[in-house]
Design a protein around this motif. Structure first.
Motif, PDB file in Angstrom:
ATOM      1  N   GLY A  98       0.780  -1.229   0.000  1.00 27.02           N
ATOM      2  CA  GLY A  98       0.000   0.000   0.000  1.00 27.02           C
ATOM      3  C   GLY A  98       0.809   1.276   0.000  1.00 27.02           C
ATOM      4  O   GLY A  98       0.332   2.316  -0.446  1.00 27.02           O
ATOM      5  N   LYS A  99       2.059   1.221   0.465  1.00 27.21           N
ATOM      6  CA  LYS A  99       2.846   2.452   0.591  1.00 27.21           C
ATOM      7  C   LYS A  99       3.221   3.075  -0.747  1.00 27.21           C
ATOM      8  O   LYS A  99       3.600   4.224  -0.811  1.00 27.21           O
ATOM      9  CB  LYS A  99       4.091   2.203   1.434  1.00 27.21           C
ATOM     10  N   HIS A 107      -6.734   8.067   6.722  1.00 22.02           N
ATOM     11  CA  HIS A 107      -5.936   7.155   7.531  1.00 22.02           C
ATOM     12  C   HIS A 107      -4.815   6.509   6.713  1.00 22.02           C
ATOM     13  O   HIS A 107      -4.173   5.570   7.167  1.00 22.02           O
ATOM     14  CB  HIS A 107      -6.813   6.073   8.163  1.00 22.02           C
ATOM     15  N   LYS A 108      -4.626   7.004   5.484  1.00 27.35           N
ATOM     16  CA  LYS A 108      -3.546   6.557   4.589  1.00 27.35           C
ATOM     17  C   LYS A 108      -3.694   5.104   4.133  1.00 27.35           C
ATOM     18  O   LYS A 108      -2.711   4.410   3.895  1.00 27.35           O
ATOM     19  CB  LYS A 108      -2.182   6.801   5.219  1.00 27.35           C
ATOM     20  N   LYS A 109      -4.924   4.630   4.028  1.00 23.70           N
ATOM     21  CA  LYS A 109      -5.180   3.280   3.517  1.00 23.70           C
ATOM     22  C   LYS A 109      -5.285   3.363   1.995  1.00 23.70           C
ATOM     23  O   LYS A 109      -5.727   4.363   1.438  1.00 23.70           O
ATOM     24  CB  LYS A 109      -6.489   2.712   4.079  1.00 23.70           C
ATOM     25  N   THR A 110      -4.868   2.289   1.307  1.00 25.30           N
ATOM     26  CA  THR A 110      -4.965   2.248  -0.149  1.00 25.30           C
ATOM     27  C   THR A 110      -5.742   0.999  -0.558  1.00 25.30           C
ATOM     28  O   THR A 110      -5.799   0.017   0.187  1.00 25.30           O
ATOM     29  CB  THR A 110      -3.571   2.189  -0.814  1.00 25.30           C
ATOM     30  N   TYR A 111      -6.325   1.051  -1.744  1.00 20.54           N
ATOM     31  CA  TYR A 111      -7.023  -0.131  -2.266  1.00 20.54           C
ATOM     32  C   TYR A 111      -6.046  -1.300  -2.417  1.00 20.54           C
ATOM     33  O   TYR A 111      -6.358  -2.431  -2.083  1.00 20.54           O
ATOM     34  CB  TYR A 111      -7.666   0.167  -3.627  1.00 20.54           C
ATOM     35  N   GLU A 112      -4.860  -0.989  -2.907  1.00 22.43           N
ATOM     36  CA  GLU A 112      -3.859  -2.031  -3.137  1.00 22.43           C
ATOM     37  C   GLU A 112      -3.408  -2.665  -1.823  1.00 22.43           C
ATOM     38  O   GLU A 112      -3.252  -3.891  -1.737  1.00 22.43           O
ATOM     39  CB  GLU A 112      -2.654  -1.450  -3.887  1.00 22.43           C
ATOM     40  N   GLY A 113      -3.201  -1.842  -0.807  1.00 17.16           N
ATOM     41  CA  GLY A 113      -2.827  -2.364   0.504  1.00 17.16           C
ATOM     42  C   GLY A 113      -3.939  -3.210   1.109  1.00 17.16           C
ATOM     43  O   GLY A 113      -3.694  -4.280   1.677  1.00 17.16           O
TER      44      GLY A 113
END
Length: 179
Positions: A98-99, A107-113
């Motif tokens: 995700g980074k 909250h800095k979440k990503t779809y990929e993460g």
């Protein structure tokens, strides 16, 4: 993951629970003492001051609660092992993959993460439950429900509290589905 090794090698639930408590009591003051030392900053990359200490308390406190409740009181060691393993590996996969992508929320979440967490948690649970003498079909069904549930919980958890919310909620999901 050391918690899992202690659990797997112990025949009584209270041994890993007590070890978690003792470890926290011993390590927390050491972290406090060395927090301003340059080596501490080199060893631990923190977003904010105190994150390592907070994570220690949350991780080992939560592990103690899960071990006591699900293994000690409810008698389901497999629930705790599957939840901690899926959270630990899933969270690392989410952070690693995700980074490199654009966050989808504050909250800095990503779809990929989140997708990485879902896939890794699914695999970890299927393997854990199947090795724990459950049928492959039932392992897959439980892992599917749990991994999707965990991914949603992880995506909406705030300020690092997924360390508590993900293993707790997923332990409940696994335990209920094992009934």
């Amino acid at each position: 993951m050391i918690i899992l090794v202690i659990m797997i090698t112990s025949s009584h639930w209270y041994v890993p629970a007590i070890i978690c408590i003792i470890f926290t009591i011993v390590v927390y003051p050491i972290l406090c003492f060395f927090e301003n030392h340059p080596l501490y900053k080199d060893l631990f990359q923190q977003r904010n001051n105190g994150v390592v200490k907070k994570s220690l308390i949350l991780l080992f406190g939560n592990a103690t609660v899960l071990i006591t409740l699900f293994w000690g009181i409810l008698g389901s060691e497999l629930t705790v092992i599957a939840s901690i393993l899926a959270w630990g590996l899933g969270d690392e996969a989410a952070a690693f993959y995700g980074k490199h992508y654009i966050p989808i929320n504050e909250h800095k979440k990503t779809y990929e993460g989140s997708l990485a967490m879902c896939i890794v948690a699914f695999i970890a649970i299927v393997v854990t439950l199947y090795v724990g003498y459950m049928s492959l079909l039932k392992s897959i069904l439980i892992a599917l429900v749990r991994s999707i549930g965990a991914t949603v919980i992880e995506a909406i958890s705030i300020k690092g509290y997924e360390t508590v919310t993900v293993p707790l909620v997923t332990s409940i999901i696994i335990f209920v589905m094992l009934l």
